[in-house]
Design an enzyme around this catalytic site. Structure first.
Site, short mmCIF file in Angstrom:
data_model
loop_
_atom_site.label_atom_id
_atom_site.label_comp_id
_atom_site.label_asym_id
_atom_site.label_seq_id
_atom_site.Cartn_x
_atom_site.Cartn_y
_atom_site.Cartn_z
N LYS A 158 -27.26 -9.70 3.13
CA LYS A 158 -28.17 -9.84 1.99
C LYS A 158 -28.89 -8.53 1.68
CE LYS A 158 -27.48 -14.26 1.43
NZ LYS A 158 -26.76 -14.76 0.24
N GLU A 214 -22.39 -8.72 -4.87
CA GLU A 214 -22.51 -10.10 -5.35
C GLU A 214 -23.84 -10.32 -6.08
OE1 GLU A 214 -21.07 -12.97 -2.57
OE2 GLU A 214 -22.63 -14.42 -3.08
N HIS A 290 -17.42 -19.91 -2.97
CA HIS A 290 -18.70 -19.91 -2.28
C HIS A 290 -18.79 -21.22 -1.51
CE1 HIS A 290 -23.15 -20.55 -2.10
NE2 HIS A 290 -23.15 -19.25 -1.92
MG MG Z 1 -24.42 -15.35 -3.09
#
Ligand code: MG
Length: 372
Positions: A158, A214, A290
């Site tokens: 992330k 992303e 996903h």
């Molecule tokens: Mg994502």
């Protein structure tokens, strides 16, 4: 094929230490598994995620009474009705009815869907990188080291939850250690503006192991996505929260993405999800499902990816991996399916072709108390 009974299994696990992404921390993981049983004895599992008090009431008071006595083979009609009440519940019901149909036909899910095109599907280790501990970067790097020693060669990390300087320091440390070992996905969860996203390019241009960036921006910023796609040296991916093919279409028509990421659970049923997945082939872009919220949803994503026609000449290079949650989450182990060296063998048995750990349904059953 009359639906005779439906069992629900609400599951809750409180996390020892909350973890999260650019949008905040998760304090617990939960899921609702349910089993649809027909008069003839065939059964199928469904899965959905939402706040458990909402789901249990919705199932007990509305969805189960609606389904009892209906034909399991009327999947599309039943799912269309339930999707008006709760889209994720509808997705779960479509899973259960699909499994029942496969069992009735005596075939695997991939056979029901026209046959698998590959025996294995690559998976990437998906991390929630942030904790509220001051040394979050160290814990993140330790988790990544563990996943690499477990055989993963593709990872998702992330960004967007800290300052650009802090995030870039974290990813630079990761790259210094593992750039030659792994392919890397960076996920900003729609938290940047175009300028912030573009500021990564001075690093990206030296990082050949990036698989994609992303959701750097909110997904409705199509013009900015197009601009970034033309500017950045890495592919752009997105769409995990989109709910139908019609929501993917503008992004594809305008050339805003290189990789689409439909999620089984966010569409009104597996059939709608597979429609979105197929759009990737219609538009000549990649599809990487996903699959963050549950083991059954992820299993269906693996079946669907296995049934997709090969993608161009890059078939076999791992460019369309499915997400594999490697954070503290017992529910990812509900099914006996494990990646080996970053790939999963697509189950071939009748129905799902893998066993569910029913002991876990008892061990993690939600006690009915309200939680936040
Ligand atoms: Mg994502």
């Amino acid at each position: 094929m009359v639906i005779e009974r439906i069992e629900i299994h609400p599951l809750l696990h409180r996390l020892k230490q909350p973890y999260g992404d650019a949008n905040g921390y998760k304090k617990y993981r939960s899921c609702l598994l349910f089993r649809v049983i027909t008069r003839s004895g065939l059964d199928g599992w469904g899965e959905c995620i939402d706040w458990l008090p909402t789901l249990t009431l919705g199932f007990e008071q509305r969805i189960i009474p609606y389904l009892l006595g209906k034909q399991a083979t009327d999947r599309l009609q039943l799912v269309a009705v339930i999707s008006k009440w709760h889209r994720r519940a509808a997705a779960g019901v479509s899973m259960a009815l699909t499994e029942i149909l496969a069992k009735r036909a005596g075939v695997s899910i991939s056979e029901l869907w026209g046959g698998r095109r590959r025996a294995t599907v690559p998976v990437y280790a998906s991390f929630q990188s942030y904790t509220d501990a001051p040394d979050w970067q160290n814990s993140s790097l330790q988790r990544i080291a563990q996943a690499i020693s477990d055989g993963f060669r593709q990872i998702k990390v992330k960004i967007g939850g800290r300052t650009l300087a802090e995030d870039q320091a974290h990813i630079s440390r990761l790259q210094a250690e593992y750039q030659d070992t792994v392919q890397l996905v960076l996920d900003a969860n729609q938290s940047y503006d175009a300028a912030a996203a573009a500021s990564w390019e001075r690093l990206f241009c030296n990082w050949p192991n990036l698989l994609w960036l992303e959701e750097p921006l909110p997904m409705d910023r199509r013009a900015d996505y197009k601009l970034l796609r033309a500017t950045l040296s890495v592919p752009l991916a997105g769409g995990e929260n989109l709910q139908s093919g019609s929501q993917f279409l503008p992004l594809l028509v305008e050339g805003a993405l290189d990789v689409i990421q439909p999620d089984t659970m966010h569409h009104a049923g597996l059939d709608a999800y597979r429609d979105s997945l197929q759009l990737a082939r219609q538009f000549g872009v990649r599809a990487s499902s996903h699959a963050y919220d549950g083991a059954l949803s992820r299993l269906y994503a693996i079946f669907a990816q296995a049934c997709l026609a090969p993608w161009s000449k890059m078939e076999g290079d791992g460019s369309e991996p499915v997400e594999w949650d490697v954070m503290e989450n017992p529910f990812t182990r509900l099914f006996s399916l494990k990646p080996v060296k970053g790939v999963v063998h697509v189950p071939q048995g009748v129905g799902l072709g893998v066993e569910m750990d029913e002991e876990m349904l008892r061990a993690y059953r939600w006690d009915g108390r309200i939680y936040q």
